[in-house]
Design a protein around this motif. Structure first.
Motif, PDB file in Angstrom:
ATOM      1  N   UNK A  83      -7.773  53.516  43.575  1.00 16.54           N
ATOM      2  CA  UNK A  83      -9.172  53.938  43.647  1.00 16.54           C
ATOM      3  C   UNK A  83      -9.316  55.185  44.520  1.00 16.54           C
ATOM      4  N   UNK A 120      -9.697  49.772  49.410  1.00 16.20           N
ATOM      5  CA  UNK A 120      -8.498  49.028  49.802  1.00 16.20           C
ATOM      6  C   UNK A 120      -8.024  48.116  48.681  1.00 16.20           C
ATOM      7  N   UNK A 121      -6.863  47.515  48.930  1.00 18.34           N
ATOM      8  CA  UNK A 121      -6.257  46.626  47.958  1.00 18.34           C
ATOM      9  C   UNK A 121      -6.514  45.158  48.339  1.00 18.34           C
ATOM     10  N   UNK A 139      -8.223  41.841  49.760  1.00 21.56           N
ATOM     11  CA  UNK A 139      -9.619  41.411  49.892  1.00 21.56           C
ATOM     12  C   UNK A 139     -10.088  41.266  51.338  1.00 21.56           C
ATOM     13  N   UNK A 156     -13.354  43.193  52.953  1.00 24.64           N
ATOM     14  CA  UNK A 156     -14.462  42.510  53.633  1.00 24.64           C
ATOM     15  C   UNK A 156     -14.639  43.041  55.055  1.00 24.64           C
ATOM     16  N   UNK A 205     -14.498  45.546  43.758  1.00 22.78           N
ATOM     17  CA  UNK A 205     -13.929  44.214  43.572  1.00 22.78           C
ATOM     18  C   UNK A 205     -13.743  43.917  42.092  1.00 22.78           C
ATOM     19  N   UNK A 213     -10.793  44.975  39.144  1.00 17.26           N
ATOM     20  CA  UNK A 213     -10.537  46.036  38.167  1.00 17.26           C
ATOM     21  C   UNK A 213      -9.128  45.947  37.577  1.00 17.26           C
ATOM     22  N   UNK A 237      -8.770  39.900  39.693  1.00 15.92           N
ATOM     23  CA  UNK A 237      -7.919  40.362  40.789  1.00 15.92           C
ATOM     24  C   UNK A 237      -6.550  40.752  40.254  1.00 15.92           C
ATOM     25  N   UNK A 238      -5.832  41.527  41.081  1.00 17.44           N
ATOM     26  CA  UNK A 238      -4.471  41.910  40.730  1.00 17.44           C
ATOM     27  C   UNK A 238      -3.558  40.708  40.927  1.00 17.44           C
ATOM     28  N   UNK A 292      -2.608  45.929  38.123  1.00 21.83           N
ATOM     29  CA  UNK A 292      -3.528  47.063  38.174  1.00 21.83           C
ATOM     30  C   UNK A 292      -2.988  48.161  37.269  1.00 21.83           C
ATOM     31  N   UNK A 309     -12.588  34.692  54.890  1.00 28.47           N
ATOM     32  CA  UNK A 309     -12.042  35.975  55.360  1.00 28.47           C
ATOM     33  C   UNK A 309     -12.264  37.099  54.355  1.00 28.47           C
ATOM     34  N   UNK A 310     -12.767  36.753  53.171  1.00 26.93           N
ATOM     35  CA  UNK A 310     -12.892  37.751  52.107  1.00 26.93           C
ATOM     36  C   UNK A 310     -14.330  37.999  51.698  1.00 26.93           C
ATOM     37  N   UNK A 311     -15.263  37.691  52.578  1.00 24.89           N
ATOM     38  CA  UNK A 311     -16.657  37.764  52.130  1.00 24.89           C
ATOM     39  C   UNK A 311     -17.568  38.596  53.035  1.00 24.89           C
ATOM     40  N   UNK A 336     -20.934  38.133  48.846  1.00 26.17           N
ATOM     41  CA  UNK A 336     -20.040  38.990  48.063  1.00 26.17           C
ATOM     42  C   UNK A 336     -18.630  38.579  48.433  1.00 26.17           C
ATOM     43  N   UNK A 337     -17.902  38.081  47.441  1.00 26.78           N
ATOM     44  CA  UNK A 337     -16.543  37.610  47.676  1.00 26.78           C
ATOM     45  C   UNK A 337     -15.574  38.572  46.988  1.00 26.78           C
ATOM     46  N   UNK A 338     -14.747  39.233  47.790  1.00 26.48           N
ATOM     47  CA  UNK A 338     -13.863  40.259  47.233  1.00 26.48           C
ATOM     48  C   UNK A 338     -12.612  39.656  46.609  1.00 26.48           C
ATOM     49  N   UNK A 339     -12.167  40.240  45.488  1.00 26.27           N
ATOM     50  CA  UNK A 339     -10.858  39.903  44.921  1.00 26.27           C
ATOM     51  C   UNK A 339      -9.940  41.109  45.143  1.00 26.27           C
ATOM     52  N   UNK A 340      -8.623  40.866  45.134  1.00 28.63           N
ATOM     53  CA  UNK A 340      -7.661  41.919  45.459  1.00 28.63           C
ATOM     54  C   UNK A 340      -7.498  42.943  44.345  1.00 28.63           C
ATOM     55  N   UNK A 341      -7.130  44.153  44.772  1.00 30.36           N
ATOM     56  CA  UNK A 341      -6.847  45.222  43.816  1.00 30.36           C
ATOM     57  C   UNK A 341      -7.600  46.489  44.146  1.00 30.36           C
ATOM     58  N   UNK A 342      -6.878  47.610  44.070  1.00 30.27           N
ATOM     59  CA  UNK A 342      -7.536  48.884  44.346  1.00 30.27           C
ATOM     60  C   UNK A 342      -6.601  50.052  44.188  1.00 30.27           C
TER      61      UNK A 342
END
Lengths: 270, 87
Positions: A97, A183-184, A186, A190, A208, A210, A237-238, A244, B51-53, B81-87
């Motif tokens: 990203x 970031x990658x 989670x 946060x 969040x 992709x 999620x990845x 990804x 930890x992800x929210x 808002x609950x984040x999932x991994x990846x970017x």
């Protein structure tokens, strides 16, 4: 008669040929483009007509600040350009990203970009991140700076090659009006969003979901509140079997860059 | 016949409860029949990793350190808002 030479409007009472224009505006040009079509350099007798657009290019030449400014003004309009040029935007993370967002923001002529990532470019990054083989082993911050210099050398860049956490995020992005979370992990996402929302009055655009090759249309921009925007599908999620990949990561990066631009332009909705 | 009547009353009661409104917790736009508890307990109930929210309680962002002490009540409006991994 009015025509454009390298995006500059020219008024002329006499008829001029392409070769006369080349002589007058850029003798050293070795590429002449008329209304989008490349011309034969040995045959530039054609007379310019009202409304023509001529582009004179010297291959390999560095553009000066005025020339870049002129092109951006012509493409984006003065109102848009002045706001974009005055913006200072922060990007946390230069992976799939962040690297692509940094390049997009540089292309539209953002005044200053603050980039932060502790990582080094690795072969596994090349499937989606904006790096090439020549960047392998380089710091991501340095690889991005090198590329932005090739697109618009007049963008100011502040770079931090270190890990961002709740203790340094506010200081790193102090000057920015908008912080982009790219970031990658989670937990890191946060942490950055919470730090910016709780300790500053800046806005944050986060991401969040992709991964994979699910529908392009499931990736959306959402307004959580007036300072917090979220892009992605919110769920994918990845993971093994759903990695990804460039297309959806770049769709999400596009959402985030456009949301940044919208906020800069005063558009408060997604 | 009694079972049908009972089911009728039960559904009438449920409809009245919805019409009355106000005594449901609203989390991400959905109604939950949760009673008072801490944010930590609520996210555990929902199966979310705290930890992800990012948590917004009645339009206020809540610090992670307060998750264990801050109480959510019926009638509260909560965004998680609950984040999932990846970017």
């Amino acid at each position: 008669m009015q025509f454009k030479v390298n995006e500059k409007i020219v008024n002329s009472r006499i008829n001029l040929s392409l070769s006369e224009i080349k002589e007058q505006y850029k003798k050293e040009a070795d590429v002449v483009i008329l209304n989008g079509y490349p011309m034969d350099l040995d045959n530039l007798n054609r007379t310019i007509k009202d409304g023509d657009k001529i582009s004179l290019i010297k291959k390999g030449e560095r553009l000066d600040k005025n020339e870049i400014e002129k092109v951006l003004l012509a493409r984006h309009s003065p109102e848009v350009h002045s706001k974009v040029k005055n913006a200072i935007i922060g990007i946390g993370g230069l992976g799939g990203l962040g690297s692509n967002i940094a390049i997009m923001l540089a292309r539209i002529g953002i005044g200053k970009i603050v980039i932060a990532d502790y990582d080094i470019v690795e072969p596994s990054n090349l499937n989606r991140q904006n790096y090439a083989i020549s960047h392998l082993g380089m710091k991501k911050t340095e690889a991005i700076i090198e590329q932005i210099k090739e697109i618009n050398p007049f963008i100011k860049i502040e770079d931090y090659c270190k890990e961002i956490d709740e203790n340094n995020a506010v200081d790193i992005f102090e000057e920015c009006s908008i912080v982009i979370e790219a970031f990658d992990r989670p937990e890191a996402k946060a942490n950055l969003v919470n730090s910016i929302l709780l300790n500053t009055d800046k806005r944050v655009i986060a991401s969040s979901g992709m991964a994979g090759y699910f529908s392009s249309n499931s990736i959306m921009s959402k307004r959580i509140n007036s300072r917090f925007f979220l892009c992605g599908d919110g769920e994918n999620e990845a993971k093994i079997g759903s990695g990804l990949m460039a297309p959806r990561v770049l769709i999400c990066a596009g959402h985030m860059a456009n949301q940044t631009l919208r906020l800069i332009m005063g558009e408060e909705v997604v | 016949m009694d079972i049908v009547r009972l089911a009728g009353f039960a559904s009438l009661f449920f409809v009245l409860k919805i019409l009355k409104g106000g005594d449901f917790m609203i989390i991400n736009g959905r109604k939950y029949d949760f009673s008072s508890m801490t944010i930590s307990e609520m996210v555990r109930e929902l199966g979310i990793n705290e930890d992800r929210i990012v948590v917004e309680l009645n339009y206020e962002i809540i610090k992670k350190e307060e998750f264990k002490i801050r109480i959510v009540n019926k009638e509260d409006k909560i965004e998680i808002v609950s984040f999932v991994g990846g970017g």
